[in-house]
Design an enzyme around this catalytic site. Structure first.
Site, PDB file in Angstrom:
ATOM      1  N   GLU A   1      -7.110   3.062   8.118  1.00 51.81           N
ATOM      2  CA  GLU A   1      -6.119   2.200   7.458  1.00 51.81           C
ATOM      3  C   GLU A   1      -5.447   1.293   8.478  1.00 51.81           C
ATOM      4  OE1 GLU A   1      -4.712   0.814   5.105  1.00 51.81           O
ATOM      5  OE2 GLU A   1      -3.983   2.116   3.523  1.00 51.81           O
ATOM      6  N   ASP A   2      -4.982   0.165   8.033  1.00 51.97           N
ATOM      7  CA  ASP A   2      -4.220  -0.713   8.918  1.00 51.97           C
ATOM      8  C   ASP A   2      -2.812  -0.172   9.148  1.00 51.97           C
ATOM      9  OD1 ASP A   2      -3.434  -1.220   6.280  1.00 51.97           O
ATOM     10  OD2 ASP A   2      -3.537  -3.396   6.450  1.00 51.97           O
TER      11      ASP A   2
ATOM     12  N   ARG B   1      -4.323 -12.650   8.739  1.00 56.96           N
ATOM     13  CA  ARG B   1      -5.187 -11.541   9.154  1.00 56.96           C
ATOM     14  C   ARG B   1      -5.909 -11.846  10.459  1.00 56.96           C
ATOM     15  NH1 ARG B   1      -5.679  -7.964   4.725  1.00 56.96           N
ATOM     16  NH2 ARG B   1      -5.747  -8.930   2.674  1.00 56.96           N
TER      17      ARG B   1
ATOM     18  N   ASP C   1       2.578   3.070   5.208  1.00 59.84           N
ATOM     19  CA  ASP C   1       3.928   2.579   4.909  1.00 59.84           C
ATOM     20  C   ASP C   1       4.600   3.592   3.975  1.00 59.84           C
ATOM     21  OD1 ASP C   1       6.069   0.769   4.770  1.00 59.84           O
ATOM     22  OD2 ASP C   1       5.174  -0.347   3.129  1.00 59.84           O
TER      23      ASP C   1
ATOM     24  N   PHE D   1       8.272  -6.468   8.350  1.00 61.90           N
ATOM     25  CA  PHE D   1       6.957  -6.818   7.815  1.00 61.90           C
ATOM     26  C   PHE D   1       6.115  -7.429   8.929  1.00 61.90           C
ATOM     27  CE2 PHE D   1       3.658  -8.658   5.227  1.00 61.90           C
ATOM     28  CZ  PHE D   1       3.444  -7.631   4.322  1.00 61.90           C
TER      29      PHE D   1
HETATM   30  P1  IMP Z   1       1.513   2.153   1.350  1.00 63.18           P
HETATM   31  O1  IMP Z   1       0.777   2.594   0.129  1.00 63.18           O
HETATM   32  O2  IMP Z   1       2.937   1.768   1.077  1.00 63.18           O
HETATM   33  O3  IMP Z   1       1.410   3.131   2.511  1.00 63.18           O
HETATM   34  O4  IMP Z   1       0.896   0.775   1.744  1.00 63.18           O
HETATM   35  C1  IMP Z   1      -0.163   0.613   2.543  1.00 63.18           C
HETATM   36  C2  IMP Z   1      -0.633  -0.824   2.456  1.00 63.18           C
HETATM   37  O5  IMP Z   1       0.445  -1.740   2.297  1.00 63.18           O
HETATM   38  C3  IMP Z   1      -1.276  -1.192   3.752  1.00 63.18           C
HETATM   39  O6  IMP Z   1      -2.636  -0.856   3.757  1.00 63.18           O
HETATM   40  C4  IMP Z   1      -1.018  -2.668   3.831  1.00 63.18           C
HETATM   41  O7  IMP Z   1      -2.055  -3.375   3.180  1.00 63.18           O
HETATM   42  C5  IMP Z   1       0.280  -2.885   3.093  1.00 63.18           C
HETATM   43  N1  IMP Z   1       1.429  -3.023   4.021  1.00 63.18           N
HETATM   44  C6  IMP Z   1       2.452  -2.168   4.210  1.00 63.18           C
HETATM   45  N2  IMP Z   1       3.317  -2.611   5.142  1.00 63.18           N
HETATM   46  C7  IMP Z   1       2.808  -3.778   5.575  1.00 63.18           C
HETATM   47  C8  IMP Z   1       3.246  -4.737   6.580  1.00 63.18           C
HETATM   48  O8  IMP Z   1       4.261  -4.603   7.282  1.00 63.18           O
HETATM   49  N3  IMP Z   1       2.428  -5.824   6.735  1.00 63.18           N
HETATM   50  C9  IMP Z   1       1.296  -6.017   6.019  1.00 63.18           C
HETATM   51  N4  IMP Z   1       0.862  -5.162   5.093  1.00 63.18           N
HETATM   52  C10 IMP Z   1       1.611  -4.048   4.868  1.00 63.18           C
HETATM   53 MG    MG Z   2      -2.336  -5.781   2.535  1.00 70.18          MG
END
Ligand code: IMP
Ligand code: MG
Length: 179
Positions: free
Chosen positions: A98-99, A164, A102, A151
């Protein structure tokens, strides 16, 4: 693009050094095991490409595509599967790539979703972690960097599908998404 970035959080050099360490750690931990890396598109694509070249054990790769964010900066909590796996994961060790972790809603959903296919284990490798925003009870097994609650974009991470291709990770100026 640079004018939309408040500051560079992680340089190319910092990222590459850390990704090499992560690849080495995973290769040691999973030596002799049957491993499938599952990239969560699209955010994973640059990290995964670099990470996989630092993994020295035989392994398979597959991808899932999900949407949870739309074009905003706050998770809706709802996860939609846009592309499922092509490979069979039964009896194999799954490592999600995963990137950023969050709220954790995406990976906690995906983990549950794949459990019925009986993988031998499920682990998580994430480049970035924002622990302060966690809602789901989930943590990364391999994490590149913890980041503050801002962010961030670049190195695969987007805002509204842009940024990206930045080679570094930067904090996006709030004016870009509030105006
Ligand atoms: P989660 O389900 O809230 O953990 O979200 C994960 C996804 O939200 C990541 O794979 C990202 O695509 C996106 N995301 C969450 N925070 C950021 C950020 O700071 N920048 C860009 N994308 C984010
Ligand atoms: Mg995203």
């Amino acid at each position: 693009m640079r004018e939309d970035i408040e500051r560079v959080l992680l340089t190319e050099e910092q990222i590459h050094a850390r990704v090499r360490e992560m690849g080495k750690a995973i290769s040691e931990d999973f030596a002799g095991k049957e491993v499938v890396f599952i990239g969560v598109l699209k955010g994973c694509f640059i990290f995964m490409a670099d990470l996989m070249r630092c993994v020295t054990i035989p392994c398979m790769m597959d991808f899932m595509a999900v949407s949870s964010y739309g074009s905003g900066t706050v998770s809706t909590g709802a996860v939609k599967i846009n592309k499922d796996l092509n490979e069979d994961i039964e009896g194999k060790h799954v490592i999600f790539v995963e990137d950023i972790l969050d709220s954790g809603m995406t990976l906690s959903y995906l983990k549950q979703y794949l459990m019925v296919r009986k993988p031998a284990s499920v682990h998580i490798a994430t480049l970035l972690d924002k622990p302060s925003r966690r809602k789901a009870d989930i943590s990364a097994d391999y994490c590149g960097f913890q980041v503050p609650d801002s962010f961030v974009v670049g190195y695969g991470l987007d805002y509204a599908e842009k940024y990206r291709n930045l080679p570094y990770i930067g904090i996006l100026k709030p004016a870009v998404y509030t105006e």
